[in-house]
Write an enzyme that holds these catalytic residues in place. Structure first.
Site, PDB file in Angstrom:
ATOM      1  N   TYR A 210       3.703   5.506  11.715  1.00  0.00           N
ATOM      2  CA  TYR A 210       4.124   4.082  12.012  1.00  0.00           C
ATOM      3  C   TYR A 210       5.106   3.414  11.081  1.00  0.00           C
ATOM      4  O   TYR A 210       5.388   2.264  11.057  1.00  0.00           O
ATOM      5  CB  TYR A 210       2.819   3.433  12.236  1.00  0.00           C
ATOM      6  CG  TYR A 210       1.856   3.470  10.915  1.00  0.00           C
ATOM      7  CD1 TYR A 210       2.079   2.741   9.607  1.00  0.00           C
ATOM      8  CD2 TYR A 210       0.893   4.156  10.843  1.00  0.00           C
ATOM      9  CE1 TYR A 210       1.147   2.829   8.744  1.00  0.00           C
ATOM     10  CE2 TYR A 210      -0.005   4.461   9.852  1.00  0.00           C
ATOM     11  CZ  TYR A 210       0.063   3.609   8.838  1.00  0.00           C
ATOM     12  OH  TYR A 210      -0.874   3.837   7.777  1.00  0.00           O
TER      13      TYR A 210
ATOM     14  N   HIS B   7      -3.531   4.536   4.739  1.00  0.00           N
ATOM     15  CA  HIS B   7      -4.344   3.657   4.797  1.00  0.00           C
ATOM     16  C   HIS B   7      -5.993   4.130   4.315  1.00  0.00           C
ATOM     17  O   HIS B   7      -6.566   3.625   3.462  1.00  0.00           O
ATOM     18  CB  HIS B   7      -4.882   3.340   6.187  1.00  0.00           C
ATOM     19  CG  HIS B   7      -6.121   2.466   6.386  1.00  0.00           C
ATOM     20  ND1 HIS B   7      -6.317   1.213   6.204  1.00  0.00           N
ATOM     21  CD2 HIS B   7      -7.317   2.754   7.086  1.00  0.00           C
ATOM     22  CE1 HIS B   7      -7.442   0.658   6.278  1.00  0.00           C
ATOM     23  NE2 HIS B   7      -7.936   1.642   6.950  1.00  0.00           N
TER      24      HIS B   7
ATOM     25  N   ARG C 141       0.936  -1.114   0.103  1.00  0.00           N
ATOM     26  CA  ARG C 141       0.067   0.200  -0.103  1.00  0.00           C
ATOM     27  C   ARG C 141       0.934   1.360  -0.073  1.00  0.00           C
ATOM     28  O   ARG C 141       1.413   1.608   1.019  1.00  0.00           O
ATOM     29  CB  ARG C 141      -0.760  -0.129   1.157  1.00  0.00           C
ATOM     30  CG  ARG C 141      -1.989   0.884   1.316  1.00  0.00           C
ATOM     31  CD  ARG C 141      -2.577   1.120   2.685  1.00  0.00           C
ATOM     32  NE  ARG C 141      -1.495   1.732   3.424  1.00  0.00           N
ATOM     33  CZ  ARG C 141      -1.632   1.792   4.817  1.00  0.00           C
ATOM     34  NH1 ARG C 141      -2.181   0.811   5.393  1.00  0.00           N
ATOM     35  NH2 ARG C 141      -0.953   2.530   5.523  1.00  0.00           N
TER      36      ARG C 141
HETATM   37  C1  LIG Z   1     -14.490  -5.658  11.655  1.00  0.00           C
HETATM   38  C2  LIG Z   1     -13.819  -4.338  11.499  1.00  0.00           C
HETATM   39  N1  LIG Z   1     -12.726  -4.162  12.302  1.00  0.00           N
HETATM   40  C3  LIG Z   1     -11.834  -3.008  12.360  1.00  0.00           C
HETATM   41  C4  LIG Z   1     -12.108  -2.213  11.245  1.00  0.00           C
HETATM   42  C5  LIG Z   1     -11.266  -0.967  11.124  1.00  0.00           C
HETATM   43  N2  LIG Z   1     -10.404  -1.216  10.016  1.00  0.00           N
HETATM   44  C6  LIG Z   1     -10.648  -0.605   8.661  1.00  0.00           C
HETATM   45  S1  LIG Z   1      -9.586  -1.202   7.605  1.00  0.00           S
HETATM   46  C7  LIG Z   1      -8.514  -2.105   8.637  1.00  0.00           C
HETATM   47  C8  LIG Z   1      -7.301  -2.685   8.357  1.00  0.00           C
HETATM   48  C9  LIG Z   1      -7.583  -3.986   7.340  1.00  0.00           C
HETATM   49  O1  LIG Z   1      -6.190  -4.171   6.860  1.00  0.00           O
HETATM   50  P1  LIG Z   1      -6.213  -5.117   5.783  1.00  0.00           P
HETATM   51  O2  LIG Z   1      -7.162  -6.391   5.727  1.00  0.00           O
HETATM   52  O3  LIG Z   1      -5.025  -5.658   5.538  1.00  0.00           O
HETATM   53  O4  LIG Z   1      -6.959  -4.513   4.224  1.00  0.00           O
HETATM   54  P2  LIG Z   1      -6.130  -3.122   3.792  1.00  0.00           P
HETATM   55  O5  LIG Z   1      -6.581  -1.909   4.437  1.00  0.00           O
HETATM   56  O6  LIG Z   1      -4.762  -3.203   4.002  1.00  0.00           O
HETATM   57  O7  LIG Z   1      -6.244  -2.994   2.381  1.00  0.00           O
HETATM   58  C10 LIG Z   1      -9.197  -2.005   9.893  1.00  0.00           C
HETATM   59  C11 LIG Z   1      -8.845  -2.388  11.244  1.00  0.00           C
HETATM   60  C12 LIG Z   1     -13.137  -2.584  10.174  1.00  0.00           C
HETATM   61  N3  LIG Z   1     -13.446  -1.859   9.216  1.00  0.00           N
HETATM   62  N4  LIG Z   1     -13.909  -3.823  10.400  1.00  0.00           N
END
Ligand SMILES: Cc1ncc(C[n+]2csc(CCOP(=O)(O)OP(=O)(O)O)c2C)c(N)n1
Ligand SMILES: Cc1ncc(C[n+]2csc(CCOP(=O)(O)OP(=O)(O)O)c2C)c(N)n1
Ligand SMILES: [Mg+2]
Ligand SMILES: [Mg+2]
Lengths: 325, 342, 325, 342
Positions: free
Chosen positions: B256, B247, B243
């Site tokens: 971070y 985020h 990425r």
């Molecule tokens: C059930 C849930 N917990 C927490 C979140 C908050 N949150 C949004 S994105 C994220 C990280 C997700 O990481 P990843 O699966 O690697 O996907 P990326 O964002 O890197 O594409 C979090 C913790 C959420 N959207 N849903």
């Protein structure tokens, strides 16, 4: 017409639905080979095959989440969660996906599925096997929540739920599964969703309840009748949508009401009923609307169940209290 | 790790795609990047709500989606706009969703793509159910689901993988391991050396692929889809990517992670290596690049225009899609909302 | 004394707790390196180390379940779930384990932990980021549920929650995080759990609310004041236990009440408040108790939020309606 | 699959335990079986609520628990009475719980065993937290959690395994794969060839052991505990065993499995092979067997007596353990309940 208990009436409804519509599948833990822990799905796997009456691994979120995908993909899943105390791992799927996909997609997708959940105590079961947490499902916009208390209603409401284009949580009172028998038509019929049933007419006080507590409530009405108090008993059958008109008509007439449920009092569905009824009937009320409910405690184990479950005498005492003012 | 096209544009294995198809997919990646940068820019202008950039992940999304049939189900997340667009999700609806309009979640009837999942982890089971329904209904289509490295920690990932394997549902689990889940690095998300090896827990094949390698991603996905279509069961694909951006627009990666890491990954840009590949074959020119960028920009502007010109939803619309038929209490609430308050 | 907003007041409370008691750990997604998505835990990892301010993998059930084990094992975990819409995967752990271990073990084990959950809408966030589902936590016996609405209360209640021997769900109103500032003492202080705060005194009607809706409710009281209607505003602060005495005293005096919350109406905590208050004050009521709440719909996305969130004028209109009878 | 003692009582690897210790553990297994059969019998007499038999799983429970230190945490399920008893859980409390009395969940202060988990899957994470707390508090103890093959399908299993590995918590995951989850056979629970291999998904060691082999179970558990204690991280152990009886007294296995399968497993009885081992070494006689069975029976009767003689909980006790200090509304409810209704 065949005399059936509630478990048999549900079995019959599932049988008819599986027979009528190829899209219907039954999916849950132990629903196949062993016919469910309450034998409610008995014989269905033999008749419709393991492709349509499906034994699931032990994973409630998966059952509902996969069932959701099935429903969006054109099936009509009837899911079973084994006990209400084991339904919570699926709560996220229910609130965040099942109940939302129609709105999220503006009607483009929908999830016409039924989630059957046995609930309630009184059979001396282990911890987590006696919960009545209907309120947490009634608070989820996008769901309908049904609770039958008779074999006739059980069949008619389940078939209505299966036909319904939206997701339905269908709660089955465990201690009534085999406690009530009555003539149930053999053919397909549905009952309207959102209509309460006046189970017994009366003039002095309205007793409002649903599911398993209908029994104790009826008994309370008997106790009251012995004292020449005429109690109207209403079985809600559908919590969402709620048949407020029937309640308002009744309480408007009697001026007194008691709401009875087995769930803990705080934030139980009784609060919703009281709040809605007083809004419409305040000036007809001769007494506060009382609630007779489970305590705000954990549902106790076998040896203390009787210290928890609302009894007929407790209900009758509350009804009498409404008549004191 | 499966790799076909190196960062310098050389093939280390035969290309699964004809050069002209590669050229078309390159164009799609350029489109995706243009869209993505525009998304961030629009958010900065206050025209979109939070935006989640996928810069660096274009090959993973475009390469995998390119292997799908038009009727295949797609269940993806908030960061997968390029994949969804590839599968027919209208651009203006992607934008509409981002402006905060529910109609963004309503693709046309022929587009088999669910609205993006905002919850992490919860949507993978849906692909299992969709694939299962397709098989029971005798449809030939399969389902693919997109998710991140972080999502693999959720219990629902586990349940999805297990159900898919047990019931042999025709679906593909496509994980974009982009190194981060918000601020948590992949190494602290799980101690398994690869995400792909998680498939072993389910008796499912798992394959790790260079997620910045369009050709490798395509090849891996195509093979997994073929297995699914032949009723040979599900597959887990781990596309190793990065990425590049924050985020979301609400995030500040400087808190971070070191910028140097991001710089390193820029050297493995998924577009550049394809450009070199095409250039080598005289299928790329600077003029053409300008041309496709301009075409992308104007198509994207058109889509933004459409999204922003949508007549705003009114007070009654909050209720309009809650049920097939509104129950009485909602009709009353709707009427109350539409009446307004002095 | 330092002027702090709610986010800073919470940060300060966590800082004091980590500093005072080695058993306190902060655990959740992104709470460490990046200081939380709302920066509420900013700087704590730098100060107390990654062993005590712990970034979790993305798994809410795991966070609460592991936190539960930590608490039983002698730590005092303060857990963060990133948004209320992502708290549901942990619901099973909360109801079946966190809230029950004391009863299950007859005081032998307990789970003194705090679950912080940002909640509520109004910041134009994505789907699932705007939920107000406090009612489903208030229905769980064995929990306490707090909702501060000011920096002073936020700090004092959080420290009380951390000291409390039982599990506490602590809800943080997202849109107030940085909207209110006030002088907050720098030292350790706690507020009693279960005490409402009369935020503004009045004689004509009682407005009962909590959390984020205190703002609109105050504004409504201003609107009413312009019409010479004197509204009492009560901020519950603690939903469980509920400070019924304060409510009964007020409504007994004003004879009119409106309960305001952001959550959907059906089975929202407002129902509980109405049911409890009418039971005590029916004969003082000059008008039905009204509820001004979110609709029984999904919380809408950014462009339609204003069609959902209860507004000051809607609250004022309801208050006026209670004065009509 | 790790094996030390064959069904015919021969060692295929050196015993990790001195013969006299084996003899002691044999006695514990006899005790466990006596308890278990009594449990079923009492339920049939209506003196216990539903009872979950563990016949066939004695070696798995006794062998693993024997490797623990007295202060090690144990988090187990409804079918793990033998393991809990080994770790000090008083027999009368195990019975009390089964009669439906909450006091069964309240072991003495020095017994580090949580009340049995009735929910499937939810308790494994607790062991992770307990182990973590122990480490942070500088305690030397570790945590072990017991669960079944069915429990591995729950999302919480996945989250527990992942957290344990990521945070390197000193704990041991002990799975009794007894072939069934109520009516679902292990093969349909998951498509992974072994449960042990699920550890790979978490970068954790996983070991499969003959669960009916007391010595192998002991050896595997002891090694895992040593790793945990040395801060080398968690381990997953799969003990392959079989549930000889019904799921619970409410279950009828004839509905879903052939009796022949059960008969086959009876040939691999965990007690018999140890008896042969001891007999070979002249550490077993028929008289001793009678003696330990009789001692077990009388100790068990004593415990039942204690459980049944407990003064029944009253109407106020429903409330008594809900909070450290009862809030006002509960005090009122308690008073109401104690007052009764005419
Ligand atoms: C059930 C849930 N917990 C927490 C979140 C908050 N949150 C949004 S994105 C994220 C990280 C997700 O990481 P990843 O699966 O690697 O996907 P990326 O964002 O890197 O594409 C979090 C913790 C959420 N959207 N849903
Ligand atoms: C969360 C949850 N879901 C369902 C159940 C009902 N149930 C009780 S035992 C059981 C099967 C568990 O199988 P396994 O984990 O293999 O343990 P075993 O009973 O074989 O010892 C099920 C489904 C439960 N107790 N908890
Ligand atoms: Mg990621
Ligand atoms: Mg098993």
């Amino acid at each position: 017409m065949t005399v059936r208990n509630i478990a048999q009436a549900i079995n019959d409804a599932l049988d008819l639905a599986l027979g009528k519509d190829e899209a219907v599948v039954v999916f849950g833990e132990d629903v196949g080979r062993t016919g469910g822990v309450f034998r409610v799905t008995d014989g269905l796997r033999e008749q419709y095959g393991a492709e349509r009456v499906i034994d699931s691994p032990v994973a409630e979120s998966g059952i509902v989440g996969v069932g959701f995908g099935m429903a969006v993909g054109g099936l009509r899943p009837v899911l079973e969660l084994q006990f209400m105390g084991f339904s919570y791992p699926a709560y996220d799927q229910i609130i965040n996906h099942v109940a939302r996909i129609r709105n999220r997609s503006r009607h483009r997708f929908s999830a016409p599925l039924v989630i059957r959940i046995p609930y309630g105590g009184g059979i001396g079961a282990a911890e987590h096997h006696s919960e009545s947490m209907e309120a947490i499902y009634t608070h989820i916009p996008g769901l309908k929540v049904l609770v039958p208390s008779t074999p006739y209603d059980a069949k008619g409401l389940l078939l209505a739920a299966i036909e319904d284009p939206d997701p339905v949580v269908y709660l089955e009172p465990i201690r009534l599964y085999r406690a009530v028998k009555e003539d149930v038509p053999d053919e397909w019929y549905t009952l309207p969703i959102g209509a309460a049933r006046v189970e017994r007419e009366g003039d002095d006080v309205t007793l409002i309840t649903w599911g398993a507590m209908t029994k104790e409530t009826r008994q309370a009405a008997d106790l009251l009748a012995d004292e020449d108090i005429s109690a109207e008993v209403i079985d809600l059958r559908s919590l969402v949508p709620l048949d407020l008109e029937t309640l308002v008509e009744s309480v408007g007439r009697t001026g007194r009401a008691v709401v009875i449920h087995e769930a803990p009092r705080t934030s139980g569905f009784g609060g919703e009923v009281v709040a809605s009824v007083q809004e419409e009937c305040l000036f007809s009320l001769a007494s506060p609307i009382l609630r007779v409910t489970g305590w705000d405690t954990v549902f106790p184990l076998k040896r203390s169940e009787h210290h928890y479950l609302p009894s007929a005498s407790r209900i009758a005492a509350a009804a009498r209290r409404t008549l004191e003012s | 790790m499966l790799a076909i096209l190196t960062p310098s544009g050389n093939l280390v294995a035969p290309s699964p795609l004809e050069p002209d198809v590669v050229r078309r997919l390159y164009r799609a990646m350029v489109f995706a990047r243009t869209y993505d940068r525009k998304g961030t820019a629009l958010q900065k202008q206050g025209r979109l709500a939070t935006y989640a950039s996928f810069e660096g992940q274009e090959a993973a999304q475009v390469g995998s989606a390119a292997a799908l049939e038009p009727e295949d189900w797609m269940v993806a997340s908030y960061r997968d706009a390029a994949a969804m667009w590839m599968q027919g999700y209208p651009l203006e609806l992607l934008f509409a969703g981002r402006t905060g309009d529910e109609r963004g979640g309503s693709p046309p009837a022929h587009v088999p793509v669910l609205p993006p999942s905002i919850t992490v982890g919860g949507h993978m089971v849906h692909a299992v159910g969709l694939a299962w329904a397709a098989r029971l209904r005798g449809e030939r289509r399969v389902a693919i689901t997109y998710f991140g490295d972080g999502a693999t920690s959720e219990g629902d990932f586990h349940e999805a993988m297990n159900f898919a394997a047990v019931f042999n549902t025709p679906c593909v689990f496509f994980c974009q391991n982009n190194g981060w889940a918000i601020s948590l690095p992949r190494e602290e998300q799980t101690k398994s050396e690869t995400i792909a090896q998680k498939a072993i827990a389910y008796g499912m094949p798992g394959v790790q692929v260079d997620g910045n390698d369009l050709l490798a991603v395509y090849a891996a996905t195509e093979e997994a889809l073929a297995r699914a279509r032949a009723n040979e069961g599900p597959t887990l694909i781990e596309a190793v990517t990065y990425r590049i951006g924050p985020h979301t627009t609400a995030d500040d990666p400087a808190r971070y992670r070191a910028g140097t890491l991001t710089d390193e990954w820029r050297q493995r840009d998924p577009l550049e290596r394809v450009r070199l590949f095409l250039s080598e074959r005289e299928l790329w020119t600077a003029e053409w690049q300008e041309e496709i960028e301009a075409a992308a920009a104007s198509e994207i502007d058109r889509a933004i225009g459409l999204a922003e010109e949508m007549v705003p939803l009114g007070p009654g619309d909050v209720f309009a899609s809650m049920y097939a038929d509104l129950p009485r209490h909602l009709r009353l609430q709707q009427a109350e909302n539409m009446a307004g308050w002095g």
